[in-house]
Design a protein around this motif. Structure first.
Motif, PDB file in Angstrom:
ATOM      1  N   ALA A 133       0.825  -1.208   0.000  1.00 45.16           N
ATOM      2  CA  ALA A 133       0.000   0.000   0.000  1.00 45.16           C
ATOM      3  C   ALA A 133       0.857   1.256   0.000  1.00 45.16           C
ATOM      4  O   ALA A 133       0.578   2.208  -0.730  1.00 45.16           O
ATOM      5  CB  ALA A 133      -0.934  -0.011   1.218  1.00 45.16           C
ATOM      6  N   ALA A 134       1.915   1.266   0.806  1.00 39.55           N
ATOM      7  CA  ALA A 134       2.785   2.441   0.871  1.00 39.55           C
ATOM      8  C   ALA A 134       3.452   2.713  -0.468  1.00 39.55           C
ATOM      9  O   ALA A 134       3.510   3.860  -0.935  1.00 39.55           O
ATOM     10  CB  ALA A 134       3.834   2.239   1.966  1.00 39.55           C
ATOM     11  N   ARG A 135       3.933   1.666  -1.128  1.00 39.21           N
ATOM     12  CA  ARG A 135       4.635   1.842  -2.403  1.00 39.21           C
ATOM     13  C   ARG A 135       3.695   2.245  -3.528  1.00 39.21           C
ATOM     14  O   ARG A 135       3.990   3.166  -4.302  1.00 39.21           O
ATOM     15  CB  ARG A 135       5.373   0.550  -2.758  1.00 39.21           C
ATOM     16  N   LEU A 136       2.550   1.569  -3.624  1.00 31.33           N
ATOM     17  CA  LEU A 136       1.620   1.886  -4.706  1.00 31.33           C
ATOM     18  C   LEU A 136       0.992   3.267  -4.520  1.00 31.33           C
ATOM     19  O   LEU A 136       0.739   3.974  -5.497  1.00 31.33           O
ATOM     20  CB  LEU A 136       0.526   0.817  -4.793  1.00 31.33           C
ATOM     21  N   ASN A 137       0.732   3.652  -3.279  1.00 35.99           N
ATOM     22  CA  ASN A 137       0.166   4.978  -3.036  1.00 35.99           C
ATOM     23  C   ASN A 137       1.168   6.089  -3.332  1.00 35.99           C
ATOM     24  O   ASN A 137       0.789   7.200  -3.736  1.00 35.99           O
ATOM     25  CB  ASN A 137      -0.293   5.103  -1.575  1.00 35.99           C
TER      26      ASN A 137
END
Length: 404
Positions: A133-137
């Motif tokens: 989630a952190a990377r894709l966001n």
């Protein structure tokens, strides 16, 4: 060190809604802050008013030149549409701030209240979803930031080039806005330029924050469903016994109590997802409609623009597609994880239980066969929807190329 959250060594609990909190908190719209801190409410209202001024002046400027200069009109209305949708998102995020704060608290309790810290399998599931989630966001936020910075630097670079060539500099604003004439002259022009540039960054931080909030919720909901799968395996696993087992009254009561708690947690996730979807329905609809219009305008501009304008619209298109992808991928994550629960339940040793416990497991299988959907009116965000959008965009590009 500032981007340590993109690695897997970041503290697990600090991952929780990190990118949404970073973006929304910068603008004063983080629900936990607006419900408790007066300063956050003041900052939120200031940014809301600033962006509202920017949206109306930008739309007016675009409509003014729509009949005389189509390229300039699209170059104006394209970011204006994004800013207008961002203004709507800001309003709804602030309006539902108490509901979203409750969602954050409830989701945190569901994710971290149990034995996640001591169970390595569950800890690995939570960390995998948190890192993803952190990377894709962060990707669409960075692309949007690059796009906004390109818009802000474009007039300065053009002026610098003209100055180096010995020509008369052309002082223009980053975004085409209808402004009083005195604000476009010295000594007010630098402040007008900063104001205009700042409206772009409000759009990027709020757009990225609202979309990241959606995907972070979907990622955590999918992680909770994966945790449920692990719980069900631990409850209804008896070493592959094919014959029906005979349980004592105490063992049967304990198994029944664990299955009832499992069903209650499953119901909590379903109800929480429905509650969240209702608050995000208008935001999701507005996002997909505006993204479709922006993609169409960007494709047209890519076909007609030359030079630095192409760089801007390539970044713009990637940012919009990235934001669409996280909506669609988030919806697919939740739906697939919920349906997979039925497969896991069927693969357990439910047939070795007594008839009463067997009925509990069969109810879980039947309930899980109906996927938890992040649907809104007219469609449901999923990878299938995203694929259809890409196919349509490719068809538009092919059609536009044939008219060259």
């Amino acid at each position: 060190m500032k981007f340590k959250f993109l690695s897997r060594t970041f503290p697990l609990r600090d991952y929780y809604f990190y990118v949404p909190q970073l973006c929304l908190g910068s603008m004063g719209f983080w629900p936990m802050d607006t419900c408790r801190q007066q300063a956050a409410n003041v900052g939120a209202w200031m940014n809301l008013i600033i962006l509202a001024i920017g949206v109306f002046t930008e739309i007016h400027a675009g409509c003014t030149v729509l009949r005389t200069d189509l390229e300039l009109a699209l170059d104006t209305l394209c970011p204006a549409g994004t800013s207008a949708v961002t203004l709507l998102k800001m309003t709804l995020i602030y309006y539902y701030r108490q509901d979203l704060a409750w969602v954050l608290e409830r989701m945190r309790s569901l994710v971290y209240e149990r034995d996640v810290s001591i169970n390595p399998i569950k800890k690995r599931i939570i960390r995998a979803h948190a890192v993803m989630a952190a990377r894709l966001n962060f990707i669409p936020f960075v692309m949007g930031f690059i796009t906004c910075t390109s818009y802000n630097l474009k007039p300065l670079l053009i002026t610098l080039i003209l100055y180096m060539q010995g020509q008369q500099p052309m002082w223009k604003l980053p975004f085409n806005m209808t402004m009083p004439a005195f604000l476009l002259r010295a000594p007010y022009f630098p402040f007008t330029y900063i104001f205009t540039a700042y409206t772009g960054y409000i759009t990027i931080f709020m757009y990225g924050g609202c979309d990241a909030f959606y995907f972070e919720f979907c990622s955590n909901a999918a992680a909770l469903l994966k945790l449920l799968q692990e719980d069900l395996k631990s409850i209804v696993s008896f070493g592959g016994r094919e014959e029906q087992l005979v349980f004592t009254a105490q063992e049967s009561t304990l198994l029944e109590w664990r299955l009832v708690r499992f069903i209650m947690r499953h119901n909590d996730i379903i109800e929480l997802t429905r509650f969240f979807c209702k608050r995000y329905t208008i935001i999701t609809l507005a996002h997909f409609v505006s993204a479709g219009l922006v993609i169409g305008a960007s494709i047209f501009d890519l076909m007609t623009f030359t030079g630095f304008g192409i760089v801007i619209y390539i970044a713009y298109t990637i940012a919009v597609l990235g934001q669409l992808f996280i909506y669609c991928y988030g919806g697919s994550l939740v739906a697939e994880s919920s349906v997979q629960l039925a497969t896991v339940a069927f693969g357990c040793d439910w047939y070795a239980c007594n008839p009463k416990l067997r009925r509990y497991v069969l109810m879980i299988i039947i309930r899980s066969q109906r996927a938890i959907s992040m649907s809104v009116p007219f469609f449901s965000p999923s990878l299938i929807t995203f694929t259809s959008i890409l196919q349509t965009s490719g068809s538009i590009i092919a059609l536009a190329s044939s008219f060259k």
